[in-house]
Design a protein around this motif. Structure first.
Motif, PDB file in Angstrom:
ATOM      1  N   ASN A  84       0.836  -1.195   0.000  1.00  0.00           N
ATOM      2  CA  ASN A  84       0.000   0.000   0.000  1.00  0.00           C
ATOM      3  C   ASN A  84       0.867   1.239   0.000  1.00  0.00           C
ATOM      4  OD1 ASN A  84       0.466   0.996   2.808  1.00  0.00           O
ATOM      5  ND2 ASN A  84      -0.430  -0.989   3.322  1.00  0.00           N
ATOM      6  N   PHE A  85       0.245   2.348  -0.342  1.00  0.00           N
ATOM      7  CA  PHE A  85       0.894   3.645  -0.224  1.00  0.00           C
ATOM      8  C   PHE A  85      -0.152   4.666   0.191  1.00  0.00           C
ATOM      9  CE2 PHE A  85      -0.216   3.264  -4.707  1.00  0.00           C
ATOM     10  CZ  PHE A  85      -0.843   4.463  -4.995  1.00  0.00           C
ATOM     11  N   ASN A  86       0.290   5.691   0.865  1.00  0.00           N
ATOM     12  CA  ASN A  86      -0.603   6.753   1.318  1.00  0.00           C
ATOM     13  C   ASN A  86      -0.560   7.901   0.322  1.00  0.00           C
ATOM     14  OD1 ASN A  86      -1.161   5.349   3.683  1.00  0.00           O
ATOM     15  ND2 ASN A  86       0.554   6.269   4.759  1.00  0.00           N
ATOM     16  N   ALA A  87      -1.711   8.423   0.010  1.00  0.00           N
ATOM     17  CA  ALA A  87      -1.804   9.604  -0.845  1.00  0.00           C
ATOM     18  C   ALA A  87      -2.559  10.672  -0.059  1.00  0.00           C
ATOM     19  CB  ALA A  87      -2.541   9.269  -2.130  1.00  0.00           C
ATOM     20  N   THR A  88      -1.964  11.834   0.063  1.00  0.00           N
ATOM     21  CA  THR A  88      -2.606  12.943   0.772  1.00  0.00           C
ATOM     22  C   THR A  88      -2.642  14.162  -0.128  1.00  0.00           C
ATOM     23  OG1 THR A  88      -0.523  13.685   1.716  1.00  0.00           O
ATOM     24  CG2 THR A  88      -1.794  12.099   3.016  1.00  0.00           C
ATOM     25  N   ASP A  89      -3.517  15.084   0.178  1.00  0.00           N
ATOM     26  CA  ASP A  89      -3.607  16.306  -0.614  1.00  0.00           C
ATOM     27  C   ASP A  89      -3.086  17.517   0.149  1.00  0.00           C
ATOM     28  OD1 ASP A  89      -5.572  16.623   1.244  1.00  0.00           O
ATOM     29  OD2 ASP A  89      -7.188  16.939  -0.183  1.00  0.00           O
ATOM     30  N   ASN A  90      -2.284  17.278   1.189  1.00  0.00           N
ATOM     31  CA  ASN A  90      -1.783  18.401   1.982  1.00  0.00           C
ATOM     32  C   ASN A  90      -0.352  18.798   1.618  1.00  0.00           C
ATOM     33  OD1 ASN A  90      -0.273  16.377   3.049  1.00  0.00           O
ATOM     34  ND2 ASN A  90      -1.031  16.555   5.138  1.00  0.00           N
ATOM     35  N   ASN A  91       0.098  18.353   0.466  1.00  0.00           N
ATOM     36  CA  ASN A  91       1.437  18.683  -0.037  1.00  0.00           C
ATOM     37  C   ASN A  91       2.562  18.234   0.888  1.00  0.00           C
ATOM     38  OD1 ASN A  91       0.452  19.848  -2.371  1.00  0.00           O
ATOM     39  ND2 ASN A  91       0.153  21.822  -1.357  1.00  0.00           N
ATOM     40  N   SER A  92       2.340  17.180   1.663  1.00  0.00           N
ATOM     41  CA  SER A  92       3.397  16.715   2.572  1.00  0.00           C
ATOM     42  C   SER A  92       4.514  15.995   1.829  1.00  0.00           C
ATOM     43  CB  SER A  92       2.806  15.798   3.640  1.00  0.00           C
ATOM     44  OG  SER A  92       2.336  14.610   3.039  1.00  0.00           O
ATOM     45  N   TRP A  93       4.194  15.365   0.751  1.00  0.00           N
ATOM     46  CA  TRP A  93       5.145  14.682  -0.112  1.00  0.00           C
ATOM     47  C   TRP A  93       5.980  13.621   0.593  1.00  0.00           C
ATOM     48  CZ3 TRP A  93       4.674  14.669  -5.136  1.00  0.00           C
ATOM     49  CH2 TRP A  93       3.981  15.699  -5.737  1.00  0.00           C
ATOM     50  N   ASN A  94       5.508  13.108   1.688  1.00  0.00           N
ATOM     51  CA  ASN A  94       6.210  11.992   2.319  1.00  0.00           C
ATOM     52  C   ASN A  94       5.940  10.729   1.520  1.00  0.00           C
ATOM     53  OD1 ASN A  94       7.273  13.469   4.457  1.00  0.00           O
ATOM     54  ND2 ASN A  94       5.352  13.313   5.596  1.00  0.00           N
ATOM     55  N   ILE A  95       6.986  10.019   1.153  1.00  0.00           N
ATOM     56  CA  ILE A  95       6.819   8.752   0.444  1.00  0.00           C
ATOM     57  C   ILE A  95       6.609   7.689   1.499  1.00  0.00           C
ATOM     58  CG2 ILE A  95       7.918   7.040  -1.024  1.00  0.00           C
ATOM     59  CD1 ILE A  95       9.415   9.325  -2.378  1.00  0.00           C
ATOM     60  N   ASN A  96       5.413   7.186   1.568  1.00  0.00           N
ATOM     61  CA  ASN A  96       5.059   6.189   2.568  1.00  0.00           C
ATOM     62  C   ASN A  96       4.442   5.003   1.840  1.00  0.00           C
ATOM     63  OD1 ASN A  96       4.422   4.769   4.804  1.00  0.00           O
ATOM     64  ND2 ASN A  96       2.935   6.216   5.625  1.00  0.00           N
ATOM     65  N   ALA A  97       5.289   4.059   1.430  1.00  0.00           N
ATOM     66  CA  ALA A  97       4.827   2.896   0.674  1.00  0.00           C
ATOM     67  C   ALA A  97       5.501   1.657   1.233  1.00  0.00           C
ATOM     68  CB  ALA A  97       5.173   3.061  -0.804  1.00  0.00           C
ATOM     69  N   ASN A  98       4.856   0.503   1.053  1.00  0.00           N
ATOM     70  CA  ASN A  98       5.472  -0.752   1.483  1.00  0.00           C
ATOM     71  C   ASN A  98       5.051  -1.890   0.577  1.00  0.00           C
ATOM     72  OD1 ASN A  98       3.017  -1.926   2.347  1.00  0.00           O
ATOM     73  ND2 ASN A  98       3.172  -0.910   4.328  1.00  0.00           N
ATOM     74  N   GLY A  99       5.611  -3.077   0.840  1.00  0.00           N
ATOM     75  CA  GLY A  99       5.290  -4.246   0.028  1.00  0.00           C
ATOM     76  C   GLY A  99       5.804  -4.073  -1.384  1.00  0.00           C
ATOM     77  N   VAL A 100       4.939  -4.269  -2.355  1.00  0.00           N
ATOM     78  CA  VAL A 100       5.328  -4.196  -3.760  1.00  0.00           C
ATOM     79  C   VAL A 100       5.393  -2.763  -4.281  1.00  0.00           C
ATOM     80  CG1 VAL A 100       4.466  -6.497  -4.306  1.00  0.00           C
ATOM     81  CG2 VAL A 100       2.936  -4.534  -4.492  1.00  0.00           C
ATOM     82  N   PHE A 101       5.000  -1.787  -3.471  1.00  0.00           N
ATOM     83  CA  PHE A 101       5.002  -0.388  -3.901  1.00  0.00           C
ATOM     84  C   PHE A 101       6.225   0.358  -3.381  1.00  0.00           C
ATOM     85  CE2 PHE A 101       0.475  -1.476  -3.853  1.00  0.00           C
ATOM     86  CZ  PHE A 101       0.130  -1.098  -5.139  1.00  0.00           C
ATOM     87  N   TYR A 102       6.687   1.306  -4.174  1.00  0.00           N
ATOM     88  CA  TYR A 102       7.684   2.268  -3.713  1.00  0.00           C
ATOM     89  C   TYR A 102       7.460   3.550  -4.485  1.00  0.00           C
ATOM     90  CZ  TYR A 102      10.560   1.019  -7.805  1.00  0.00           C
ATOM     91  OH  TYR A 102      11.029   0.778  -9.063  1.00  0.00           O
ATOM     92  N   GLY A 103       7.926   4.649  -3.935  1.00  0.00           N
ATOM     93  CA  GLY A 103       7.651   5.935  -4.552  1.00  0.00           C
ATOM     94  C   GLY A 103       8.887   6.765  -4.756  1.00  0.00           C
ATOM     95  N   GLN A 104       8.718   7.811  -5.569  1.00  0.00           N
ATOM     96  CA  GLN A 104       9.813   8.715  -5.876  1.00  0.00           C
ATOM     97  C   GLN A 104       9.214  10.084  -6.171  1.00  0.00           C
ATOM     98  OE1 GLN A 104      11.905   7.527  -9.388  1.00  0.00           O
ATOM     99  NE2 GLN A 104      13.539   8.991  -9.115  1.00  0.00           N
ATOM    100  N   THR A 105       9.856  11.126  -5.653  1.00  0.00           N
ATOM    101  CA  THR A 105       9.450  12.488  -5.976  1.00  0.00           C
ATOM    102  C   THR A 105      10.230  12.930  -7.201  1.00  0.00           C
ATOM    103  OG1 THR A 105       9.008  12.957  -3.663  1.00  0.00           O
ATOM    104  CG2 THR A 105       9.301  14.845  -5.130  1.00  0.00           C
ATOM    105  N   ILE A 106       9.520  13.453  -8.183  1.00  0.00           N
ATOM    106  CA  ILE A 106      10.121  13.854  -9.445  1.00  0.00           C
ATOM    107  C   ILE A 106       9.963  15.368  -9.594  1.00  0.00           C
ATOM    108  CG2 ILE A 106      10.091  13.534 -11.948  1.00  0.00           C
ATOM    109  CD1 ILE A 106      10.670  10.943 -10.436  1.00  0.00           C
ATOM    110  N   GLY A 107      11.002  16.048 -10.018  1.00  0.00           N
ATOM    111  CA  GLY A 107      10.911  17.476 -10.311  1.00  0.00           C
ATOM    112  C   GLY A 107      11.714  18.312  -9.348  1.00  0.00           C
ATOM    113  N   ALA A 108      11.711  19.625  -9.595  1.00  0.00           N
ATOM    114  CA  ALA A 108      12.484  20.571  -8.793  1.00  0.00           C
ATOM    115  C   ALA A 108      11.684  21.002  -7.568  1.00  0.00           C
ATOM    116  CB  ALA A 108      12.831  21.790  -9.640  1.00  0.00           C
ATOM    117  N   GLY A 109      12.329  21.696  -6.650  1.00  0.00           N
ATOM    118  CA  GLY A 109      11.633  22.250  -5.498  1.00  0.00           C
ATOM    119  C   GLY A 109      12.058  21.586  -4.213  1.00  0.00           C
ATOM    120  N   ASP A 110      11.401  21.974  -3.148  1.00  0.00           N
ATOM    121  CA  ASP A 110      11.782  21.465  -1.832  1.00  0.00           C
ATOM    122  C   ASP A 110      10.813  20.380  -1.351  1.00  0.00           C
ATOM    123  OD1 ASP A 110      10.360  24.116   0.245  1.00  0.00           O
ATOM    124  OD2 ASP A 110       9.511  22.859  -1.319  1.00  0.00           O
ATOM    125  N   GLN A 111      10.148  19.714  -2.268  1.00  0.00           N
ATOM    126  CA  GLN A 111       9.148  18.686  -1.965  1.00  0.00           C
ATOM    127  C   GLN A 111       7.986  19.283  -1.186  1.00  0.00           C
ATOM    128  OE1 GLN A 111      10.814  15.125  -0.291  1.00  0.00           O
ATOM    129  NE2 GLN A 111      12.413  14.999  -1.813  1.00  0.00           N
TER     130      GLN A 111
END
Length: 149
Positions: A84-111
């Motif tokens: 699973n992974f968590n998706a939020t709309d508060n611009n926290s950009w924390n990658i919180n995934a486990n199991g078969v999922f993993y995440g990556q932040t793409i692009g410029a900025g301070d996340q």
């Protein structure tokens, strides 16, 4: 058990054996490759079946449990793979995934949700199970032969 013929090796006609050599056993055996049984050469086996079973490329499994009915080919399947992974709309950009999922932040900025930044999630079963081009248990190849006379 009723004897079906000359039983000099202790096996009944119709019994299947695993063969680990590249050379064939005696002509008392036929390879389990779906071939037609010659009734004039193997009359006792022909009385049991007109074609030998085809066991090339399949795993033999004992009857019972989750197996198919006797003699039926059961299709392949795998166990469920989860994560699973968590998706939020508060611009926290924390990658919180486990199991078969993993995440990556793409692009410029301070996340922090700046323009041009986005989150990319991946699904990869190799993170939790061995993978190949097929589903298979640990195995070693053998040839199957059926006692024909």
């Amino acid at each position: 058990m009723t004897s079906l013929g000359n039983n000099t090796d202790g096996l009944e006609i119709g019994m299947v054996v695993a063969w680990t050599l590249s050379v064939n056993p005696s002509d008392n055996y036929l390879e389990c490759n779906g071939q037609v049984v010659d009734g004039s050469k193997y009359p006792k086996l022909y009385a049991l079946m007109h074609n030998v079973p085809d066991y090339r490329g399949v795993f033999l499994r004992g009857l019972g449990g989750n197996s198919a009915s006797l003699g039926e080919l059961q299709g392949d399947a795998i166990r469920n793979i989860t994560g699973n992974f968590n998706a939020t709309d508060n611009n926290s950009w924390n990658i919180n995934a486990n199991g078969v999922f993993y995440g990556q932040t793409i692009g410029a900025g301070d996340q922090g949700g700046e323009a041009g930044e986005y989150k990319k999630y991946y699904f990869d079963t190799s993170r939790v199970v061995p993978t190949a081009e097929e589903n298979r248990p640990i195995n070693k190849a053998v040839r199957y032969f059926i006692k024909a006379k």
